[in-house]
Write a protein that holds these residues in place. Structure first.
Motif, PDB file in Angstrom:
ATOM      1  N   TYR A   1       0.468  -1.501   0.299  1.00  0.00           N
ATOM      2  CA  TYR A   1       0.103  -0.217  -0.179  1.00  0.00           C
ATOM      3  C   TYR A   1       0.985   1.313  -0.097  1.00  0.00           C
ATOM      4  O   TYR A   1       1.333   1.623   1.526  1.00  0.00           O
ATOM      5  N   PRO A   2       1.343   2.165  -1.227  1.00  0.00           N
ATOM      6  CA  PRO A   2       1.331   3.332  -1.508  1.00  0.00           C
ATOM      7  C   PRO A   2       1.651   4.328  -0.220  1.00  0.00           C
ATOM      8  O   PRO A   2       2.758   5.506  -0.075  1.00  0.00           O
ATOM      9  N   GLY A   3      -0.024   4.745   0.352  1.00  0.00           N
ATOM     10  CA  GLY A   3       0.094   5.873   0.871  1.00  0.00           C
ATOM     11  C   GLY A   3       0.222   5.478   2.591  1.00  0.00           C
ATOM     12  O   GLY A   3       1.109   6.174   3.032  1.00  0.00           O
TER      13      GLY A   3
ATOM     14  N   SER B   1       2.842   4.403   6.019  1.00  0.00           N
ATOM     15  CA  SER B   1       4.261   4.695   5.410  1.00  0.00           C
ATOM     16  C   SER B   1       4.862   3.619   5.987  1.00  0.00           C
ATOM     17  O   SER B   1       3.991   1.795   6.451  1.00  0.00           O
TER      18      SER B   1
ATOM     19  N   LYS C   1       6.791   6.965   3.406  1.00  0.00           N
ATOM     20  CA  LYS C   1       5.711   6.798   3.086  1.00  0.00           C
ATOM     21  C   LYS C   1       6.240   5.798   1.918  1.00  0.00           C
ATOM     22  O   LYS C   1       7.160   5.489   1.264  1.00  0.00           O
TER      23      LYS C   1
ATOM     24  N   LYS D   1       4.855   4.943  -1.215  1.00  0.00           N
ATOM     25  CA  LYS D   1       5.832   5.084  -2.446  1.00  0.00           C
ATOM     26  C   LYS D   1       6.310   6.509  -2.699  1.00  0.00           C
ATOM     27  O   LYS D   1       7.406   6.268  -3.344  1.00  0.00           O
TER      28      LYS D   1
END
Length: 291
Positions: free
Chosen positions: A85-87, A89, A129, A131
């Motif tokens: 999950y890129p959002g 941390s 994060k 991402k």
């Protein structure tokens, strides 16, 4: 702890990706080699219960693959394409993945996550994060999540892809420590990783088992077939197609080449001690019927 595989087969319609593989793997780091399309990823996905076998069986520590819930508690898996999950941390992602792995005790999760982030050199990025991580950092995060629930079988596919030389050394040391009392299945195209960490290895080719045994025994099979020679560039350009060339390095005005041949290929060529990479290439050419 032992991984037992008996006649394991996986077919997709008329195509057989894995054809009747049988082998036993004990504790420690075990290398898995083979060209693209050899069946390595299919085997790993079967062991991680992400695929159903067409026939045959496998068991981890006596637990059969059909017992998916138990197997998934025993297995950690890092696929070649790891996405999370890129959002989130780094800390949030690790905590969530640890929960999915069955770690319900919050204090135990935190202790384990902190230790792993230190080991993969991501402590300073714990609040970053996902991402925003570099490719190498994401790979290290993938390694950490596969280890978080302390699996009995750790399966890692191309784990050092995107890592610099220092990170690769750190990762190999981490695997060595983690493998005590456990099985680590290491699939890689970086033959140096196998040579540096694996006492045992398996080679697949076109879905079939081509070698299973000690790494040193495969190296010994190439003894007497590896040669080094020095030659002028002009001679090199004229004769480069005569024999399989393993490497060619410019040296002054000439070239130093490493050759695979059953007999001395050129006057002055000297026998060389084979490496795992030499032995692997020899095996692949032998399987293809190329001399």
């Amino acid at each position: 702890m032992e991984l037992e595989i008996e006649h394991l087969t996986k077919s997709y319609g008329a195509k057989t990706a894995l054809n009747g593989i049988s082998l036993r793997i004990g504790e420690g780091i075990h290398g898995l080699l083979g060209p693209n399309g050899a069946g390595k990823t299919t085997l790993m996905r079967l062991l991680a219960t992400l695929l159903e076998p067409s026939s045959g069986t496998a068991a981890i520590g006596g637990v059969p693959l059909r017992d998916k819930a138990q197997i998934r508690r025993m297995v950690g898996y890092l696929p070649q394409e790891f996405a999370v999950y890129p959002g989130m941390s780094v800390l949030e992602a690790m905590d969530y993945l640890a929960l999915l792995s069955g770690m319900r005790n919050r204090a135990e999760r935190r202790r384990r996550i902190d230790a792993l982030l230190e080991q993969v050199n991501l402590t300073e990025q714990r609040r970053t994060k996902v991402k925003a991580l570099s490719g190498g950092m994401k790979r290290r995060l993938g390694v950490a999540q596969a280890m978080v629930h302390e699996p009995q079988l750790l399966i890692v596919d191309e784990p050092t892809a995107g890592l610099d030389p220092e990170e690769r050394i750190r990762f190999r040391q981490l695997l060595n420590r983690f493998s005590e009392g456990r099985i680590v299945l290491l699939s890689t195209h970086v033959v140096e990783d196998v040579e540096s960490t694996c006492e045992q290895m398996t080679v697949l080719h076109r879905g079939e088992l081509r070698y299973h045994g000690r790494t040193g025994e495969l190296t010994a099979a190439a003894a007497g077939r590896i040669w080094t020679a020095e030659m002028e560039r002009g001679q090199w350009e004229r004769e480069r197609e005569r024999f399989p060339v393993l490497s060619a390095v410019p040296e002054g005005a000439g070239m130093r080449i490493r050759i695979l041949a059953d007999e001395q290929p050129y006057a002055g060529a000297q026998p060389a001690v084979p490496t795992i990479e030499d032995a692997y290439l020899y095996l692949m050419r032998k399987e293809a019927g190329v001399r």
